[in-house]
Write an enzyme that holds these catalytic residues in place. Structure first.
Site, PDB file in Angstrom:
ATOM      1  N   TYR A 191       2.899   4.726   0.818  1.00  0.00           N
ATOM      2  CA  TYR A 191       3.538   5.264   2.017  1.00  0.00           C
ATOM      3  C   TYR A 191       2.501   6.052   2.806  1.00  0.00           C
ATOM      4  CZ  TYR A 191       7.954   4.166  -0.346  1.00  0.00           C
ATOM      5  OH  TYR A 191       8.996   3.527  -0.989  1.00  0.00           O
TER       6      TYR A 191
ATOM      7  N   HIS B 244      11.277  -8.809   0.452  1.00  0.00           N
ATOM      8  CA  HIS B 244      10.711  -7.458   0.345  1.00  0.00           C
ATOM      9  C   HIS B 244      11.809  -6.407   0.530  1.00  0.00           C
ATOM     10  CE1 HIS B 244       8.264  -3.914   1.327  1.00  0.00           C
ATOM     11  NE2 HIS B 244       7.329  -4.513   0.613  1.00  0.00           N
TER      12      HIS B 244
ATOM     13  N   ASP C 258       0.843  -1.193   0.000  1.00  0.00           N
ATOM     14  CA  ASP C 258       0.000   0.000   0.000  1.00  0.00           C
ATOM     15  C   ASP C 258       0.873   1.236   0.000  1.00  0.00           C
ATOM     16  OD1 ASP C 258       0.872  -0.264   2.621  1.00  0.00           O
ATOM     17  OD2 ASP C 258      -1.048   0.256   3.512  1.00  0.00           O
TER      18      ASP C 258
ATOM     19  N   PHE D 206       6.558   2.154  -4.139  1.00  0.00           N
ATOM     20  CA  PHE D 206       7.953   2.391  -3.753  1.00  0.00           C
ATOM     21  C   PHE D 206       8.493   3.754  -4.178  1.00  0.00           C
ATOM     22  CE2 PHE D 206       7.707  -2.325  -4.233  1.00  0.00           C
ATOM     23  CZ  PHE D 206       7.812  -2.635  -2.885  1.00  0.00           C
TER      24      PHE D 206
END
Length: 245
Positions: A89, A208, A87, A100
């Site tokens: 930031y 991740h 999801d 990202f």
């Protein structure tokens, strides 16, 4: 009929639905001709209503104009790579609608993006002096979060509500004849693997970007971008230029 008149008529019938539909109209429709049926489903109207109420009663990221940025910057027929995030930031000024990625004027990059840039360095690339990944999106890399909105300081607060829409978008890409390389970083993204037809497409996995300890080292040393281009070449698709200016 003018947009204000139409919104007024909708509000007479269902104010919450009208608010959600008005928000959707302001942000433009994602992938016209591909996701249109999905946008007409009751769950999606409920979802838009929820997002609109969240904006009226608190703070929701990203800004409304960036809600479908990933789809607008990377049209359906131009997608050659999908990088799947979770999801947006959830701190002020960071979310820009691309997983990202942050706006160019953000002074301190989030840990996940710093690790992505460390991975780029290990992959022989020079990271840019900012955190905006828009150039990747413009080159056919769909930077897709599985939840497109989040409440301020509440990670995964809208994750459940967006799940059906994200699954539909991934499935539409999996159904496409032209091959795609799916980049699944971390366990949450890798749970979407069942939606992908691997007879048609390729999947690249790694820990991740926000992982710590040994997993962080594994992510940084994975050379994901080189592997993606190798898979694209095997599939007969032009590799991605990963350099960002």
């Amino acid at each position: 009929m003018g947009s204000r008149r139409r919104e007024a008529l909708l509000a007479d019938v269902d104010p919450e639905e009208a608010a959600g539909l008005a928000a959707l109209a302001r942000t433009r429709r994602p992938w016209p001709g591909v996701l249109d049926d999905e946008l007409e489903k009751p769950y999606f109207r409920d979802l838009m209503g929820m997002v609109d109420r969240g904006r009226r009663t608190g703070v929701v990221y990203p800004p409304a104009g960036d809600l479908f940025a990933a789809f607008h910057l990377t049209p359906y027929d131009k997608v050659k790579v999908v990088i799947l995030g979770q999801d947006p930031y959830h701190q002020p000024g960071q979310a820009n609608g691309l997983c990202f990625s942050v706006p160019r004027d953000v002074p301190r990059l989030p840990p996940s993006l710093r690790n992505i840039y460390a991975m780029m360095t290990r992959d022989g690339l020079t990271p840019p002096p900012h955190g905006d990944l828009t150039e990747w999106a413009q080159r056919g890399v769909l930077l897709l979060n599985t939840a497109l909105t989040v409440r301020d300081s509440r990670a995964n607060s809208h994750a459940k509500q967006w799940r059906q829409f994200a699954d539909a978008a991934i499935t539409k890409l999996s159904d496409r004849d032209r091959p795609v390389v799916f980049v699944l970083w971390g366990k949450a993204a890798q749970r979407k693997r069942d939606l992908i037809d691997e007879d048609r497409h390729a999947v690249v996995t790694a820990p991740h970007p926000a992982a710590r300890g040994r997993s962080q080292t594994e992510f940084r040393e994975a050379k994901t971008l080189t592997e993606v281009n190798r898979r694209l070449d095997t599939l007969g698709v032009t590799p991605v230029d990963w350099a960002i200016t």
